[in-house]
Design a protein around this motif. Structure first.
Motif, PDB file in Angstrom:
ATOM      1  N   ARG A  21       0.875  -1.201   0.000  1.00 27.09           N
ATOM      2  CA  ARG A  21       0.000   0.000   0.000  1.00 27.09           C
ATOM      3  C   ARG A  21       0.896   1.230   0.000  1.00 27.09           C
ATOM      4  O   ARG A  21       0.835   2.054   0.928  1.00 27.09           O
ATOM      5  CB  ARG A  21      -0.850   0.071   1.278  1.00 27.09           C
ATOM      6  N   LYS A  24      -0.197   4.753   0.950  1.00 28.71           N
ATOM      7  CA  LYS A  24      -0.496   4.991   2.374  1.00 28.71           C
ATOM      8  C   LYS A  24       0.671   4.542   3.256  1.00 28.71           C
ATOM      9  O   LYS A  24       0.494   4.179   4.425  1.00 28.71           O
ATOM     10  CB  LYS A  24      -1.763   4.237   2.788  1.00 28.71           C
ATOM     11  N   ASN A  29      -3.998  -1.788   7.741  1.00 34.04           N
ATOM     12  CA  ASN A  29      -5.434  -1.826   8.001  1.00 34.04           C
ATOM     13  C   ASN A  29      -5.843  -3.298   8.174  1.00 34.04           C
ATOM     14  O   ASN A  29      -5.010  -4.212   8.061  1.00 34.04           O
ATOM     15  CB  ASN A  29      -6.222  -1.116   6.896  1.00 34.04           C
ATOM     16  N   ASP A  67      -3.264   1.642  10.628  1.00 28.46           N
ATOM     17  CA  ASP A  67      -3.955   2.641   9.802  1.00 28.46           C
ATOM     18  C   ASP A  67      -4.789   3.569  10.689  1.00 28.46           C
ATOM     19  O   ASP A  67      -5.798   3.149  11.275  1.00 28.46           O
ATOM     20  CB  ASP A  67      -4.828   1.919   8.775  1.00 28.46           C
ATOM     21  N   ILE A  68      -4.350   4.821  10.763  1.00 20.50           N
ATOM     22  CA  ILE A  68      -5.008   5.792  11.653  1.00 20.50           C
ATOM     23  C   ILE A  68      -6.430   6.091  11.171  1.00 20.50           C
ATOM     24  O   ILE A  68      -7.345   6.250  11.975  1.00 20.50           O
ATOM     25  CB  ILE A  68      -4.153   7.073  11.757  1.00 20.50           C
ATOM     26  N   GLN A  69      -6.612   6.114   9.848  1.00 21.19           N
ATOM     27  CA  GLN A  69      -7.958   6.316   9.289  1.00 21.19           C
ATOM     28  C   GLN A  69      -8.905   5.215   9.762  1.00 21.19           C
ATOM     29  O   GLN A  69     -10.058   5.469  10.139  1.00 21.19           O
ATOM     30  CB  GLN A  69      -7.864   6.313   7.755  1.00 21.19           C
ATOM     31  N   ALA A  70      -8.385   3.992   9.782  1.00 15.26           N
ATOM     32  CA  ALA A  70      -9.227   2.863  10.206  1.00 15.26           C
ATOM     33  C   ALA A  70      -9.497   2.891  11.714  1.00 15.26           C
ATOM     34  O   ALA A  70     -10.500   2.342  12.180  1.00 15.26           O
ATOM     35  CB  ALA A  70      -8.546   1.545   9.825  1.00 15.26           C
ATOM     36  N   VAL A  72      -9.593   5.764  13.814  1.00 13.97           N
ATOM     37  CA  VAL A  72     -10.020   7.011  14.446  1.00 13.97           C
ATOM     38  C   VAL A  72     -11.356   6.896  15.173  1.00 13.97           C
ATOM     39  O   VAL A  72     -11.528   7.458  16.255  1.00 13.97           O
ATOM     40  CB  VAL A  72      -9.993   8.185  13.437  1.00 13.97           C
ATOM     41  N   GLU A  73     -12.292   6.113  14.620  1.00 15.48           N
ATOM     42  CA  GLU A  73     -13.623   6.021  15.245  1.00 15.48           C
ATOM     43  C   GLU A  73     -13.850   4.671  15.931  1.00 15.48           C
ATOM     44  O   GLU A  73     -14.996   4.313  16.217  1.00 15.48           O
ATOM     45  CB  GLU A  73     -14.718   6.249  14.189  1.00 15.48           C
TER      46      GLU A  73
END
Ligand code: COA
Length: 260
Positions: A21, A24, A29, A67-70, A72-73
């Motif tokens: 990846r 990224k 992730n 993966d920070i995007q994965a 965060v929530e």
């Protein structure tokens, strides 16, 4: 296929595993963790795999973290499942019968540093950077870093890296024993593959038992570890490869191992 998230190739007894990846920075992730775990389990089922080189695609990163995007929530239970996945991967890498050399071609941060720590040993490009910067995100290492880093570099240095989130370069990583070798960037993969190919020529049962004894022995009392070693040592006697290895030495000829 180059759009695969993970590339797995074989060259004789050596497997090449590449996190793919690069846009990224090979951030880990769920899909990449799943692919890595499946690949390691698959390779572990194949006795002809004698060694593995793991690296990251692109020239910037081995893996720049989970993966920070994965994340965060994520809820607490989702974070636990994510962490469990990372731990399962580390455990599979450690219990695989073949050594895994991490070829660290750039950033190995957070989960990327933890993935590197689950490799048997590391070679680094001069461009490599290591760190556990999770505290910058108000979390902690979740794929084994709080434990494996200390076992690799000592508790004081591990604490400093985990508490400050500081990054260190390849030369510092070499100095503290995190990596074995620092190479010019262009030479990294060839150097790692060469070592993997040399390991692949050794008695495969012996390499597997050696890996197991060194891993399992590290966390038990010394007397138990010595007993584990004696068991592993003695179990190799009577194998075709042990007879061949020793007879070949006595006959002054190269040995030919079959893994039996
Ligand atoms: N998770 C998710 N995406 C990541 C990532 C991560 N851990 N690390 C990098 N990326 C992504 C960036 O968001 C960016 O994506 P975009 O192009 O869609 O915006 C891409 O990878 C390139 O990263 P970028 O930050 O632009 O590269 P850089 O060379 O400026 O900086 C780093 C490189 C490694 C210093 C920086 O990416 C970084 O600090 N990453 C996070 C490291 C971290 O905290 N890891 C621990 C996570 S627990």
């Amino acid at each position: 296929m180059t759009d695969d998230i993970l590339l797995v190739e074989r060259e004789g007894g050596v497997a090449h595993v590449t996190l793919n990846r690069p846009d990224k920075l090979n951030a880990l992730n769920t899909a990449l963790l799943d692919a890595l775990l499946a690949a390691i389990v698959d390779l572990d089922c194949d006795p002809d795999v004698r060694a593995c080189v793991m690296t990251g695609a692109g020239d910037k990163a081995f893996a720049a973290g989970a993966d920070i995007q994965a994340m965060v929530e994520m809820t607490t239970s989702q974070a636990k499942a994510f962490s469990d996945k990372g731990h399962a991967l580390g455990a599979a890498m450690e219990s695989a019968h073949f050594p895994i050399i991490g070829a660290i071609n750039g950033f190995a941060l957070g989960g990327g540093c933890e993935l590197a720590l689950a490799c048997d040993f590391l070679y680094a490009s001069e461009k490599a950077k290591f760190g556990q910067p999770e505290v910058n995100l108000a979390v902690i290492p979740g794929f084994g870093g709080t434990q494996r880093l200390a076992r690799r570099v000592g508790i004081g240095r591990a604490r400093e890296l985990c508490f400050t989130g500081d990054l260190i370069g390849a030369e510092e990583a070499l100095r503290i024993g995190l990596v074995n070798v620092v190479t010019p960037h262009a030479d990294l993969l060839a150097k790692a593959k060469d070592t993997a190919a040399r390991i692949a020529k050794k008695g495969p049962l012996a390499v597997a038992q050696c890996k197991r004894a060194m891993l399992r022995g590290a966390d038990v009392p010394l007397a138990v570890a010595h007993e584990l070693e004696a068991q592993a040592f003695s179990q190799l006697f009577g194998t075709a490869d042990q007879r061949e290895g020793m007879r070949a030495f006595l006959d002054k000829r190269p040995a030919s191992f079959t893994g039996k």
